[in-house]
Write an enzyme that holds these catalytic residues in place. Structure first.
Site, PDB file in Angstrom:
ATOM      1  CD1 TRP A   1      -2.016  -2.185   2.002  1.00  0.00           C
ATOM      2  CD2 TRP A   1      -2.897  -1.427   0.103  1.00  0.00           C
ATOM      3  NE1 TRP A   1      -2.994  -3.075   1.599  1.00  0.00           N
ATOM      4  CE2 TRP A   1      -3.544  -2.630   0.448  1.00  0.00           C
ATOM      5  CE3 TRP A   1      -3.286  -0.756  -1.063  1.00  0.00           C
ATOM      6  CZ2 TRP A   1      -4.565  -3.185  -0.340  1.00  0.00           C
ATOM      7  CZ3 TRP A   1      -4.296  -1.311  -1.844  1.00  0.00           C
ATOM      8  CH2 TRP A   1      -4.927  -2.501  -1.475  1.00  0.00           C
TER       9      TRP A   1
ATOM     10  CG  ASP B   1      -2.862   4.024   4.350  1.00  0.00           C
ATOM     11  OD1 ASP B   1      -3.883   3.845   5.046  1.00  0.00           O
ATOM     12  OD2 ASP B   1      -2.613   3.361   3.319  1.00  0.00           O
TER      13      ASP B   1
ATOM     14  CE  LYS C   1      -8.017  -3.550   4.280  1.00  0.00           C
ATOM     15  NZ  LYS C   1      -7.284  -2.493   3.609  1.00  0.00           N
TER      16      LYS C   1
HETATM   17  C1  LIG Z   1      -6.678  -1.959   2.364  1.00  0.00           C
HETATM   18  C2  LIG Z   1      -5.698  -0.886   2.448  1.00  0.00           C
HETATM   19  C3  LIG Z   1      -5.671   0.152   1.506  1.00  0.00           C
HETATM   20  C4  LIG Z   1      -6.598   0.219   0.308  1.00  0.00           C
HETATM   21  O1  LIG Z   1      -7.856   0.589   0.724  1.00  0.00           O
HETATM   22  P1  LIG Z   1      -9.050   0.802  -0.335  1.00  0.00           P
HETATM   23  O2  LIG Z   1     -10.067   1.500   0.529  1.00  0.00           O
HETATM   24  O3  LIG Z   1      -9.472  -0.539  -0.801  1.00  0.00           O
HETATM   25  O4  LIG Z   1      -8.559   1.653  -1.434  1.00  0.00           O
HETATM   26  C5  LIG Z   1      -4.735   1.153   1.676  1.00  0.00           C
HETATM   27  N1  LIG Z   1      -3.876   1.143   2.703  1.00  0.00           N
HETATM   28  C6  LIG Z   1      -3.876   0.160   3.620  1.00  0.00           C
HETATM   29  C7  LIG Z   1      -2.893   0.204   4.748  1.00  0.00           C
HETATM   30  C8  LIG Z   1      -4.787  -0.883   3.522  1.00  0.00           C
HETATM   31  O5  LIG Z   1      -4.782  -1.867   4.434  1.00  0.00           O
END
Ligand SMILES: *Cc1c(COP(=O)(O)O)cnc(C)c1O
Length: 357
Positions: A102, A169, A193
């Site tokens: 990511w 993030d 998540k």
């Molecule tokens: C799952 C995830 C993403 C991507 O998320 P989306 O909402 O599907 O775009 C980005 N960063 C991390 C750390 C993730 O676990």
């Protein structure tokens, strides 16, 4: 039988949140209408959005200098919105810490907007640790990191002290542990998540960093559009926002982040202790960087033990522990809503495998 849901995302949610969401789909707050068939401008939904924005800031201890936003496009769209809004139009320069897939995707998006310095990367060791010795170049527009690497089971347990704006993030560990959230200028997370269902993305942004980079930003990609529109510039994903609010209320009513942090620590300790004790298993991430949310582990001898272990946990009602294809083995995701009892069930399967072998 209710399963023990270790899925990496979309995540397990508390039973009372699912019940509340189901109720609202049938009849939202006694209106005789479904949550998903009313106008998002209805005052009852406006109140939902207001509370979701204020409660998320409250739980993180952030003040009025921050705006909370509920957007669409996933964390993946944030990979582009961040440089669009924060990287200077002339001589733009950002620093990225590369700790997983990511983080790499985020870095690649930024390269379309200006110069990107990768301050450190753990790619050569398949992202099994968090690099710690690195320097953030002076004068960058921002520094970007990923607090928890969902695929590789690593987590940042400390963050660099820097004058650069901090962008993080937090998709897979937001609201899971106490942190100095105010040390970040922009925090974002795909809700699915650890916050709620898929379809909504959370952003907390320090307002005074916006509107300064000299770029013409498309309306929908400009954070200031959504701040002015109070996350309702266009039709928001009402179901996802409402269910996320129910989950935030669940967190607050149980004692907030410090309560859930202790619970998450207990779950992670229980599982990692077994991974380290049981001679049939080993962890794949460096111990000091292990994630409390996603624990990645492997069988030492797959050909001898995999089929028995897989049938043991499946019979016990465990789901979602297959590792990501880039790591293999197993990944147990222990998001906020997962009860300690589910981790105990998985640990019992690991012990049973040892007993039988
Ligand atoms: C799952 C995830 C993403 C991507 O998320 P989306 O909402 O599907 O775009 C980005 N960063 C991390 C750390 C993730 O676990």
């Amino acid at each position: 039988m209710k399963k023990h849901n270790f899925s990496a995302g979309p995540c397990i949610l508390p039973p009372e949140v699912l019940t509340g969401a189901a109720q609202a789909v049938h009849d939202f707050e006694g209106m005789g209408l479904s949550l998903i068939e009313i106008s998002h401008r209805d005052k009852k939904f406006v109140a939902v959005m207001d509370e979701a924005m204020s409660l998320s800031l409250e739980l993180m201890g952030l003040g009025e200098d921050y705006a909370a936003l509920f957007l669409q496009g996933g964390a993946s769209l944030q990979f582009a919105m961040i440089p669009y809004n924060l990287m200077s139009a002339t001589n733009g320069h950002a620093a990225y810490l590369e700790t997983g897939v990511w983080a790499t995707n985020a870095r690649k998006e930024a390269e379309a907007f200006g110069k990107v310095t990768v301050v450190a990367s753990s790619k050569d060791s398949n992202f099994n640790h968090i690099p710690k010795d690195f320097t953030i170049p002076s004068g960058v527009d921002y520094f970007h990191c990923t607090s928890n690497n969902t695929i590789f089971g690593t987590q940042m347990h400390a963050f660099p002290k820097t004058d650069a704006r901090m962008v993080c993030d937090m998709s897979s560990d937001i609201f899971s542990r106490s942190q100095d959230f105010a040390s970040f200028d922009l925090i974002y997370a795909g809700a699915q998540k650890n916050m709620g269902p898929a379809g909504v993305t959370f952003v907390a942004v320090k307002k005074d960093i916006l509107g300064k980079n000299g770029r013409k930003i498309p309306t929908m990609l400009d954070y200031t559009t959504h701040i002015k529109g109070e996350s309702m510039f266009n039709t928001p994903p009402v179901f996802s926002v409402y269910t996320t609010l129910l989950n935030l209320r669940w967190l607050k009513n149980n004692g907030g982040i410090s309560w859930v942090e202790a619970r998450n620590e207990a779950k992670a300790t229980l599982l990692y202790n077994e991974i380290d004790r049981n001679p049939l298993f080993r962890g794949s991430a460096m111990p000091e960087d292990r994630s409390r949310m996603n624990a990645c582990f492997l069988l030492n001898d797959e050909s001898a033990h995999q089929s028995v272990f897989d049938s043991l946990w499946k019979e016990a009602g465990v789901v979602g522990i297959n590792g990501h294809r880039s790591v293999g083995g197993y990944r147990a995701s222990m998001y906020n809503a997962l009860p300690l009892e589910s981790v105990q069930v998985l640990v019992d399967c690991m012990k049973e495998l040892e007993r039988r072998s």
